[in-house]
Scaffold this motif. Structure first.
Motif, PDB file in Angstrom:
ATOM      1  N   UNK A  22      -6.012 -12.595   3.710  1.00 27.79           N
ATOM      2  CA  UNK A  22      -5.176 -13.390   2.816  1.00 27.79           C
ATOM      3  C   UNK A  22      -3.808 -12.759   2.683  1.00 27.79           C
ATOM      4  N   UNK A  23      -3.002 -13.234   1.747  1.00 22.76           N
ATOM      5  CA  UNK A  23      -1.647 -12.702   1.589  1.00 22.76           C
ATOM      6  C   UNK A  23      -1.621 -11.218   1.235  1.00 22.76           C
ATOM      7  N   UNK A  24      -2.580 -10.746   0.424  1.00 21.71           N
ATOM      8  CA  UNK A  24      -2.616  -9.326   0.077  1.00 21.71           C
ATOM      9  C   UNK A  24      -2.740  -8.470   1.334  1.00 21.71           C
ATOM     10  N   UNK A  25      -3.678  -8.844   2.193  1.00 24.85           N
ATOM     11  CA  UNK A  25      -3.910  -8.103   3.436  1.00 24.85           C
ATOM     12  C   UNK A  25      -2.666  -8.124   4.319  1.00 24.85           C
ATOM     13  N   UNK A  26      -2.040  -9.295   4.430  1.00 28.82           N
ATOM     14  CA  UNK A  26      -0.857  -9.430   5.286  1.00 28.82           C
ATOM     15  C   UNK A  26       0.284  -8.542   4.800  1.00 28.82           C
ATOM     16  N   UNK A  27       0.477  -8.485   3.474  1.00 33.13           N
ATOM     17  CA  UNK A  27       1.564  -7.680   2.917  1.00 33.13           C
ATOM     18  C   UNK A  27       1.331  -6.192   3.170  1.00 33.13           C
ATOM     19  N   UNK A  28       0.102  -5.714   2.957  1.00 33.97           N
ATOM     20  CA  UNK A  28      -0.195  -4.289   3.174  1.00 33.97           C
ATOM     21  C   UNK A  28      -0.038  -3.916   4.641  1.00 33.97           C
ATOM     22  N   UNK A  29      -0.511  -4.766   5.544  1.00 33.28           N
ATOM     23  CA  UNK A  29      -0.395  -4.486   6.977  1.00 33.28           C
ATOM     24  C   UNK A  29       1.061  -4.397   7.398  1.00 33.28           C
ATOM     25  N   UNK A  30       1.860  -5.369   6.980  1.00 32.31           N
ATOM     26  CA  UNK A  30       3.268  -5.360   7.391  1.00 32.31           C
ATOM     27  C   UNK A  30       4.013  -4.170   6.799  1.00 32.31           C
ATOM     28  N   UNK A  31       3.792  -3.894   5.522  1.00 34.26           N
ATOM     29  CA  UNK A  31       4.467  -2.759   4.887  1.00 34.26           C
ATOM     30  C   UNK A  31       4.093  -1.441   5.560  1.00 34.26           C
ATOM     31  N   UNK A  32       2.816  -1.281   5.886  1.00 33.06           N
ATOM     32  CA  UNK A  32       2.347  -0.042   6.517  1.00 33.06           C
ATOM     33  C   UNK A  32       2.892   0.104   7.931  1.00 33.06           C
ATOM     34  N   UNK A  33       2.949  -1.021   8.653  1.00 32.48           N
ATOM     35  CA  UNK A  33       3.411  -0.985  10.039  1.00 32.48           C
ATOM     36  C   UNK A  33       4.905  -0.730  10.138  1.00 32.48           C
ATOM     37  N   UNK A  34       5.674  -1.367   9.272  1.00 32.61           N
ATOM     38  CA  UNK A  34       7.132  -1.306   9.369  1.00 32.61           C
ATOM     39  C   UNK A  34       7.721  -0.149   8.568  1.00 32.61           C
ATOM     40  N   UNK A  35       7.203   0.069   7.358  1.00 35.84           N
ATOM     41  CA  UNK A  35       7.805   1.068   6.476  1.00 35.84           C
ATOM     42  C   UNK A  35       7.012   2.367   6.356  1.00 35.84           C
ATOM     43  N   UNK A  36       5.774   2.377   6.832  1.00 37.28           N
ATOM     44  CA  UNK A  36       5.005   3.612   6.823  1.00 37.28           C
ATOM     45  C   UNK A  36       3.934   3.691   5.752  1.00 37.28           C
ATOM     46  N   UNK A  37       3.170   4.789   5.798  1.00 45.18           N
ATOM     47  CA  UNK A  37       2.016   4.985   4.934  1.00 45.18           C
ATOM     48  C   UNK A  37       2.356   4.882   3.441  1.00 45.18           C
TER      49      UNK A  37
END
Length: 208
Positions: A22-37
């Motif tokens: 869902x949107x929660x999962x999508x936001x965490x994945x993108x933030x982690x991939x682009x901006x880091x842990x």
């Protein structure tokens, strides 16, 4: 069923809900991939606080009022859908722009900090009226018999943040892969399309 068993069962249901795409999962994945842990974990924390708030709201009747009021439901739905569309369009714009190679020593390419990631996660969760309906249906089944609101809220917070911290850490571990421009554009494009799709789905949804 004992109090501990009820709390554990509640935590299991909430965890399964958190694991659903869902949107929660999508936001965490993108933030982690682009901006880091760090930023992925901040977004995870924001989502967990949102879940905590929904459990408290459901237990105190606030979420029930939202679920029962067509006007309130529609307002939250429209605002939530608009926010998801905003995030999705921003991701697609980043994919279209490309952005070149990601410098891994820069914690946040957007320069907005962990607080912005936390806020993004919080708003994504709180502005989803489907979360209100979920917890309105779920929480009353576990209240009573010695089970307190704070116990349910605490286990929901812990379970949600545990899951999304795992997601953030797994994705950020692969960040060197995501640092490649082509991979970043793919992540941004897929995430943007997913968020826009979820926003449209939310905007066209009706109360059950």
């Amino acid at each position: 069923m004992t109090s501990m068993a009820q709390i554990a069962a509640f935590g299991g249901v909430v965890l399964l809900g958190a694991m659903s795409p869902g949107p929660d999962f999508a936001v965490v994945v993108r933030r982690s991939a682009v901006s880091g842990r760090t930023h992925g974990m901040a977004a995870a924390a924001g989502i967990a606080v949102g879940v905590f708030a929904w459990v408290v709201a459901a237990a105190t009747g606030v979420a029930a009022l939202l679920a029962a009021s067509a006007v309130a439901f529609t307002v939250v739905k429209v605002v939530g859908a608009a926010y998801l569309l905003y995030l999705g369009i921003r991701s697609l714009h980043a994919a279209w722009r490309g952005g070149g190679a990601l410098k891994l020593d820069v914690p946040d390419p957007g320069g907005r900090g962990s607080w912005a990631a936390f806020t993004e996660g919080l708003l994504t969760n709180v502005l989803n009226p489907k979360a209100a309906l979920f917890f309105v249906a779920l929480v009353p089944q576990f209240l009573g018999s010695g089970v307190s609101v704070m116990a349910l809220s605490g286990v929901a917070l812990a379970g949600t943040i545990a899951w999304f911290l795992v997601v953030a850490n797994v994705v950020s571990t692969l960040r060197k892969v995501f640092a490649r421009p082509a991979v970043r554009r793919t992540v941004d494009g897929v995430t943007g399309a997913a968020l826009i799709g979820l926003g449209v789905k939310l905007a066209t949804s009706t109360r059950p």
